[in-house]
Design a protein around this motif. Structure first.
Motif, short mmCIF file in Angstrom:
data_model
loop_
_atom_site.label_atom_id
_atom_site.label_comp_id
_atom_site.label_asym_id
_atom_site.label_seq_id
_atom_site.Cartn_x
_atom_site.Cartn_y
_atom_site.Cartn_z
N TYR A 154 0.82 -1.22 0.00
CA TYR A 154 0.00 0.00 0.00
C TYR A 154 0.85 1.26 0.00
O TYR A 154 0.43 2.31 -0.50
CB TYR A 154 -1.02 -0.02 1.14
CG TYR A 154 -0.54 0.31 2.53
CD1 TYR A 154 -0.24 1.61 2.91
CD2 TYR A 154 -0.45 -0.68 3.52
CE1 TYR A 154 0.15 1.92 4.21
CE2 TYR A 154 -0.05 -0.38 4.81
CZ TYR A 154 0.25 0.92 5.15
OH TYR A 154 0.64 1.22 6.44
N VAL A 159 -4.88 -3.51 -3.43
CA VAL A 159 -5.15 -2.22 -2.79
C VAL A 159 -5.79 -1.24 -3.78
O VAL A 159 -6.76 -0.55 -3.44
CB VAL A 159 -3.85 -1.62 -2.21
CG1 VAL A 159 -4.09 -0.19 -1.72
CG2 VAL A 159 -3.33 -2.48 -1.08
N GLY A 190 -9.29 -1.90 -4.34
CA GLY A 190 -10.09 -1.66 -3.15
C GLY A 190 -10.86 -0.35 -3.19
O GLY A 190 -11.73 -0.11 -2.35
N ILE A 212 -9.57 -1.15 1.99
CA ILE A 212 -8.49 -2.13 2.11
C ILE A 212 -7.20 -1.48 2.59
O ILE A 212 -6.53 -1.99 3.50
CB ILE A 212 -8.27 -2.85 0.76
CG1 ILE A 212 -9.47 -3.75 0.43
CG2 ILE A 212 -6.98 -3.70 0.81
CD1 ILE A 212 -9.37 -4.44 -0.91
N LEU A 213 -6.81 -0.36 2.00
CA LEU A 213 -5.57 0.32 2.39
C LEU A 213 -5.62 0.71 3.86
O LEU A 213 -4.65 0.51 4.59
CB LEU A 213 -5.34 1.54 1.50
CG LEU A 213 -4.01 2.28 1.67
CD1 LEU A 213 -3.64 2.98 0.36
CD2 LEU A 213 -4.05 3.31 2.79
N MET A 257 -5.19 -2.31 6.18
CA MET A 257 -3.79 -2.73 6.23
C MET A 257 -2.96 -1.78 7.08
O MET A 257 -2.10 -2.20 7.86
CB MET A 257 -3.22 -2.83 4.81
CG MET A 257 -3.89 -3.90 3.95
SD MET A 257 -3.41 -3.82 2.21
CE MET A 257 -1.69 -4.34 2.28
#
Length: 466
Positions: A103, A370, A373, A391-392, A395
């Motif tokens: 990311y 990512v 996402g 998603i990023l 994480m």
């Protein structure tokens, strides 16, 4: 020494210090530090950060570099080499940069996209409402820019420690520092009158940034500022993510760790301060304190609007700014990838070329996930710290808010209470160096740092809020 030659090593302390400082001078300093400073009472945050950097940061930085040099190993196996009971910390420490790398390179791709826009005269378009959202939600463009940034990262790591990381850092870091200083100085000369006839200047913005604002400051509010400053330290000095252990493993035995740590502290603190001095006065001048916001919106939404408001000179400033940010992001992504590559080399005894290729493939797949996402796999998830993300963000939360405090706390327990602080102090002073902050180190690693880390972790997990 045979193992050092096989794994690679820094040619001297200057290369090590610049590489370590380059790791710390990344996106976190540029978009997170200014936001927190503006949010947390300006000089109040700066004061807390400075005190923590010289105490908490110093203790963790010294510990990780000493562990790396003493074991000569990557973070994956270094903890087990120090004490078998703490071998579990190695995989966790290695997992952090493994999660961050994909990311981080995606965000690096965003920086390149904006750099391309300003270089080609598209600064006006980049400042328009919806440009950033339109870019990251498109399916293919973010992936292309991400791949370009990842390729640059892979190239530096592939070339090795002295020929890649060290040589790159020696060139880029002085240039990066000069660019930050130039933009910071320019920000102080700005003046703007808004539609309501209110005139704001860069010097006024500097006062907002630097002068402590104790208005309404309660004990609870001060603790919030303190925890924000503590969380920022993880970004600013690159601890608890395996990087400094990996870099420490490349440090020669004759290198003065005490002196190197002092230099890294000074470099990181100066750059973090200049990052705020570069951004806060400029944003304040054209947008007031309302323009300061967290994360990508500061760099990719607020600042392009500031550059647009500057007129013709704004395009040039925008180019210089995003070149500087690209350099900063690249030095950090290189260190993140190196922490993973060194671990793969040590654990599976493969060459740097094979390890770099394997990690690059993983980062490529992870980065594409990512990017998707924000479109194909878009979702909103409420996290324990009460933020909402995709998603990023998930994480980032797992790596930075959960795993990093766990690793830092485990390091304190291992060195402070199991092995004893002497295990690190002996390594730091192996060449007869004077460890002037030895008593401070013992107090921090045994008591103060663990207590603060427990509070930070509980806050991140949503167990309590300040």
């Amino acid at each position: 020494m045979e193992n050092k030659q096989k794994r690679g090593s820094f040619s001297g302390s200057i290369g090590f210090v610049l590489a370590a400082a380059g790791s710390a001078v990344g996106l976190g300093n540029i978009w997170r530090f200014p936001y927190l400073a503006a949010k947390d009472g300006g000089g109040v945050f700066l004061l807390c950060y400075l005190v923590l950097a010289l105490t908490f940061g110093f203790a963790l930085l010294t510990t990780e570099i000493a562990i790396g040099r003493k074991t000569g190993k990557s973070p994956l196996v270094a903890y087990g080499a120090m004490d078998k009971k703490f071998a579990w910390v190695g995989p966790v420490a290695c997992l952090i940069p493994t999660i961050i790398l994909p990311y981080y390179c995606v965000i690096g791709g965003w920086v390149l996209r904006y750099l391309g826009a300003f270089v080609t005269g598209g600064g006006t378009a980049a400042a328009a409402d919806g440009f950033f959202t339109g870019f990251i939600t498109s399916q293919f463009s973010p992936i292309i820019w991400f791949v370009l940034f990842l390729a640059a990262t892979v190239l530096v790591v592939y070339k090795g420690v002295s020929n890649g990381i060290e040589r790159f850092s020696k060139v880029i870091m002085p240039v990066l520092l000069l660019m930050i200083m130039a933009i910071a100085a320019f920000s102080l000369t700005l003046s703007h009158t808004d539609a309501n006839g209110v005139t704001r200047t860069g010097l006024e913005g500097m006062r907002v940034y630097m002068i402590p604002n104790f208005a309404g400051m309660t004990v609870g509010r001060f603790l919030v500022v303190l925890m924000d400053a503590l969380g920022q330290l993880f970004y600013s000095i690159s601890v608890a993510m395996g990087i400094m252990i990996a870099y420490g493993s490349y440090v020669r035995k004759e290198t003065n760790i005490v002196k190197s740590v002092n230099q890294i502290e000074i470099f990181d603190t100066v750059v973090a301060f200049l990052a705020g001095l570069m951004i806060v006065p400029a944003v304040y001048t054209f947008m007031g304190t309302e323009g300061m916001s967290a994360g990508p919106s500061l760099m990719f939404i607020s600042l392009p609007k500031v550059f647009e408001a500057m007129g013709s000179v704004g395009t040039l400033v925008g180019v210089v700014f995003f070149v500087m940010v690209a350099f900063a992001a690249l030095t950090s992504s290189v260190s993140v990838m190196e922490a993973v590559v060194s671990s793969v080399m040590d654990r599976w005894h493969v060459s740097r070329n094979k390890a770099t290729a394997g990690v690059a493939v993983f980062a490529l797949v992870g980065g594409i996930v990512v990017c998707l996402g924000y479109n194909v796999w878009y979702f909103d998830l409420r996290l324990p710290n009460d933020s909402v993300g995709q998603i990023l963000d998930v994480m980032d939360y797992i790596s930075n808010y959960v795993l990093m405090p766990v690793v830092a706390l485990a390091s304190c327990v291992m060195v402070g209470w199991t092995l004893g602080p002497k295990s690190v102090i002996d390594e730091v002073t192996r060449n007869g160096e004077r460890f002037g902050r030895g008593k401070l180190y013992v107090a921090m690693i045994k008591v103060v740092a663990p207590v603060m880390l427990v509070f930070l972790l509980l806050q991140s997990l949503g167990v309590f809020s300040l």
